[in-house]
Motif scaffolding. Structure first.
Motif, PDB file in Angstrom:
ATOM      1  N   ILE A  70       0.847  -1.189   0.000  1.00 28.96           N
ATOM      2  CA  ILE A  70       0.000   0.000   0.000  1.00 28.96           C
ATOM      3  C   ILE A  70       0.885   1.243   0.000  1.00 28.96           C
ATOM      4  CG2 ILE A  70      -0.204   0.065   2.529  1.00 28.96           C
ATOM      5  CD1 ILE A  70      -3.094   1.076   2.157  1.00 28.96           C
ATOM      6  N   SER A  71       0.452   2.263  -0.726  1.00 25.44           N
ATOM      7  CA  SER A  71       1.185   3.530  -0.748  1.00 25.44           C
ATOM      8  C   SER A  71       0.187   4.653  -0.976  1.00 25.44           C
ATOM      9  CB  SER A  71       2.248   3.524  -1.849  1.00 25.44           C
ATOM     10  OG  SER A  71       1.655   3.360  -3.125  1.00 25.44           O
ATOM     11  N   ARG A  72       0.627   5.865  -0.793  1.00 22.81           N
ATOM     12  CA  ARG A  72      -0.253   7.010  -1.025  1.00 22.81           C
ATOM     13  C   ARG A  72       0.561   8.171  -1.571  1.00 22.81           C
ATOM     14  NH1 ARG A  72      -3.080   8.372   4.468  1.00 22.81           N
ATOM     15  NH2 ARG A  72      -3.929  10.125   3.276  1.00 22.81           N
ATOM     16  N   ASP A  73      -0.118   8.987  -2.356  1.00 16.57           N
ATOM     17  CA  ASP A  73       0.457  10.225  -2.880  1.00 16.57           C
ATOM     18  C   ASP A  73      -0.460  11.343  -2.423  1.00 16.57           C
ATOM     19  OD1 ASP A  73       1.293  12.438  -4.354  1.00 16.57           O
ATOM     20  OD2 ASP A  73       1.775  11.249  -6.124  1.00 16.57           O
ATOM     21  N   ASN A  74      -0.072  12.034  -1.358  1.00 16.08           N
ATOM     22  CA  ASN A  74      -0.951  13.056  -0.799  1.00 16.08           C
ATOM     23  C   ASN A  74      -1.112  14.251  -1.730  1.00 16.08           C
ATOM     24  OD1 ASN A  74      -1.523  11.585   1.498  1.00 16.08           O
ATOM     25  ND2 ASN A  74       0.084  12.534   2.722  1.00 16.08           N
ATOM     26  N   ALA A  75      -0.159  14.489  -2.585  1.00 12.05           N
ATOM     27  CA  ALA A  75      -0.288  15.584  -3.547  1.00 12.05           C
ATOM     28  C   ALA A  75      -1.366  15.287  -4.579  1.00 12.05           C
ATOM     29  CB  ALA A  75       1.045  15.838  -4.243  1.00 12.05           C
ATOM     30  N   LYS A  76      -1.598  13.996  -4.819  1.00 14.07           N
ATOM     31  CA  LYS A  76      -2.615  13.591  -5.799  1.00 14.07           C
ATOM     32  C   LYS A  76      -3.883  13.068  -5.137  1.00 14.07           C
ATOM     33  CE  LYS A  76       0.695  12.374  -9.437  1.00 14.07           C
ATOM     34  NZ  LYS A  76       1.174  11.295 -10.348  1.00 14.07           N
ATOM     35  N   ASN A  77      -3.941  13.108  -3.812  1.00 13.45           N
ATOM     36  CA  ASN A  77      -5.116  12.598  -3.085  1.00 13.45           C
ATOM     37  C   ASN A  77      -5.447  11.170  -3.510  1.00 13.45           C
ATOM     38  OD1 ASN A  77      -5.295  15.056  -1.819  1.00 13.45           O
ATOM     39  ND2 ASN A  77      -7.401  15.462  -2.405  1.00 13.45           N
ATOM     40  N   THR A  78      -4.437  10.335  -3.613  1.00 13.34           N
ATOM     41  CA  THR A  78      -4.633   8.981  -4.126  1.00 13.34           C
ATOM     42  C   THR A  78      -3.911   7.960  -3.261  1.00 13.34           C
ATOM     43  OG1 THR A  78      -4.824   9.835  -6.380  1.00 13.34           O
ATOM     44  CG2 THR A  78      -4.400   7.484  -6.145  1.00 13.34           C
ATOM     45  N   VAL A  79      -4.572   6.836  -3.066  1.00  9.87           N
ATOM     46  CA  VAL A  79      -3.992   5.689  -2.378  1.00  9.87           C
ATOM     47  C   VAL A  79      -3.893   4.540  -3.379  1.00  9.87           C
ATOM     48  CG1 VAL A  79      -4.249   4.066  -0.470  1.00  9.87           C
ATOM     49  CG2 VAL A  79      -5.028   6.402  -0.206  1.00  9.87           C
ATOM     50  N   TYR A  80      -2.819   3.789  -3.292  1.00  9.56           N
ATOM     51  CA  TYR A  80      -2.586   2.696  -4.232  1.00  9.56           C
ATOM     52  C   TYR A  80      -2.473   1.373  -3.484  1.00  9.56           C
ATOM     53  CZ  TYR A  80      -1.160   6.686  -7.104  1.00  9.56           C
ATOM     54  OH  TYR A  80      -1.123   7.875  -7.777  1.00  9.56           O
ATOM     55  N   LEU A  81      -2.750   0.299  -4.214  1.00  8.16           N
ATOM     56  CA  LEU A  81      -2.501  -1.047  -3.708  1.00  8.16           C
ATOM     57  C   LEU A  81      -1.845  -1.840  -4.832  1.00  8.16           C
ATOM     58  CD1 LEU A  81      -2.836  -2.886  -1.213  1.00  8.16           C
ATOM     59  CD2 LEU A  81      -4.887  -3.794  -2.331  1.00  8.16           C
ATOM     60  N   GLN A  82      -0.548  -2.083  -4.693  1.00  8.23           N
ATOM     61  CA  GLN A  82       0.172  -2.921  -5.642  1.00  8.23           C
ATOM     62  C   GLN A  82       0.011  -4.360  -5.197  1.00  8.23           C
ATOM     63  OE1 GLN A  82       1.919  -2.145  -8.527  1.00  8.23           O
ATOM     64  NE2 GLN A  82       2.124  -4.361  -8.773  1.00  8.23           N
ATOM     65  N   MET A  83      -0.534  -5.177  -6.063  1.00  8.58           N
ATOM     66  CA  MET A  83      -0.807  -6.571  -5.730  1.00  8.58           C
ATOM     67  C   MET A  83       0.033  -7.473  -6.633  1.00  8.58           C
ATOM     68  SD  MET A  83      -4.928  -6.409  -5.159  1.00  8.58           S
ATOM     69  CE  MET A  83      -5.263  -6.252  -6.910  1.00  8.58           C
ATOM     70  N   ASP A  84       0.929  -8.203  -6.050  1.00  6.08           N
ATOM     71  CA  ASP A  84       1.802  -9.124  -6.777  1.00  6.08           C
ATOM     72  C   ASP A  84       1.538 -10.558  -6.331  1.00  6.08           C
ATOM     73  OD1 ASP A  84       4.343  -6.652  -6.297  1.00  6.08           O
ATOM     74  OD2 ASP A  84       3.180  -7.003  -8.121  1.00  6.08           O
ATOM     75  N   SER A  85       2.008 -11.502  -7.142  1.00  9.60           N
ATOM     76  CA  SER A  85       1.839 -12.927  -6.823  1.00  9.60           C
ATOM     77  C   SER A  85       0.391 -13.241  -6.461  1.00  9.60           C
ATOM     78  CB  SER A  85       2.771 -13.321  -5.661  1.00  9.60           C
ATOM     79  OG  SER A  85       4.116 -13.056  -5.975  1.00  9.60           O
ATOM     80  N   LEU A  86      -0.497 -12.775  -7.281  1.00 15.55           N
ATOM     81  CA  LEU A  86      -1.913 -12.932  -6.985  1.00 15.55           C
ATOM     82  C   LEU A  86      -2.340 -14.395  -6.987  1.00 15.55           C
ATOM     83  CD1 LEU A  86      -3.209  -9.849  -8.942  1.00 15.55           C
ATOM     84  CD2 LEU A  86      -3.741 -10.344  -6.544  1.00 15.55           C
ATOM     85  N   LYS A  87      -3.303 -14.690  -6.124  1.00 13.92           N
ATOM     86  CA  LYS A  87      -3.833 -16.032  -5.976  1.00 13.92           C
ATOM     87  C   LYS A  87      -5.339 -16.016  -6.242  1.00 13.92           C
ATOM     88  CE  LYS A  87      -0.569 -16.921  -2.180  1.00 13.92           C
ATOM     89  NZ  LYS A  87      -0.444 -17.317  -0.751  1.00 13.92           N
TER      90      LYS A  87
END
Length: 121
Positions: A70-87
């Motif tokens: 999980i990460s966020r960019d407060n300048a862009k008002n956006t939160v991200y979820l990078q999902m790898d090795s999905l099951k």
């Protein structure tokens, strides 16, 4: 209250990756810790990941730890979820919301439309 719009879901094979985004409206985005939740068919909505207001602190459910970021960019008002090795068991509708770091419960009662993630085996 902040309005939230999730995007980035899709159909992916097991082992693949997706990056979800959560765009927030309003000037108070940085006032909130944020989190991702997911709801699989026939199941309750569960906590997935949380990030503090500054982005320094993060936490994850045991089922995704080491695979999701999980990460966020407060300048862009956006939160991200990078999902790898999905099951296949990651298949669910994913939602974001403000979150309480004390018990990882959602802060806002209203939810966005979510974004569907489907992982094929």
């Amino acid at each position: 209250q902040v309005q939230l719009v999730e995007s980035g879901g899709g159909l992916v094979q097991a082992g693949g990756s997706l990056r979800l985004s959560c765009a927030a409206s309003g000037r108070t985005f940085t006032s909130y810790a944020m989190g991702w939740f997911r709801q699989a068919p026939g199941k309750e909505r569960d906590f997935v990941a949380a990030i503090s207001r500054s982005g320094i602190s993060t936490d994850y459910s045991d089922s995704v730890k080491g695979r999701f970021t999980i990460s966020r960019d407060n300048a862009k008002n956006t939160v991200y979820l990078q999902m790898d090795s999905l099951k296949p068991e990651d298949t669910a509708v994913y939602y974001c919301n403000a979150i309480r770091f004390t018990d990882y419960s959602n802060l806002f009662n209203s939810w966005g439309q979510g974004t569907q993630v489907t992982v094929s085996s």
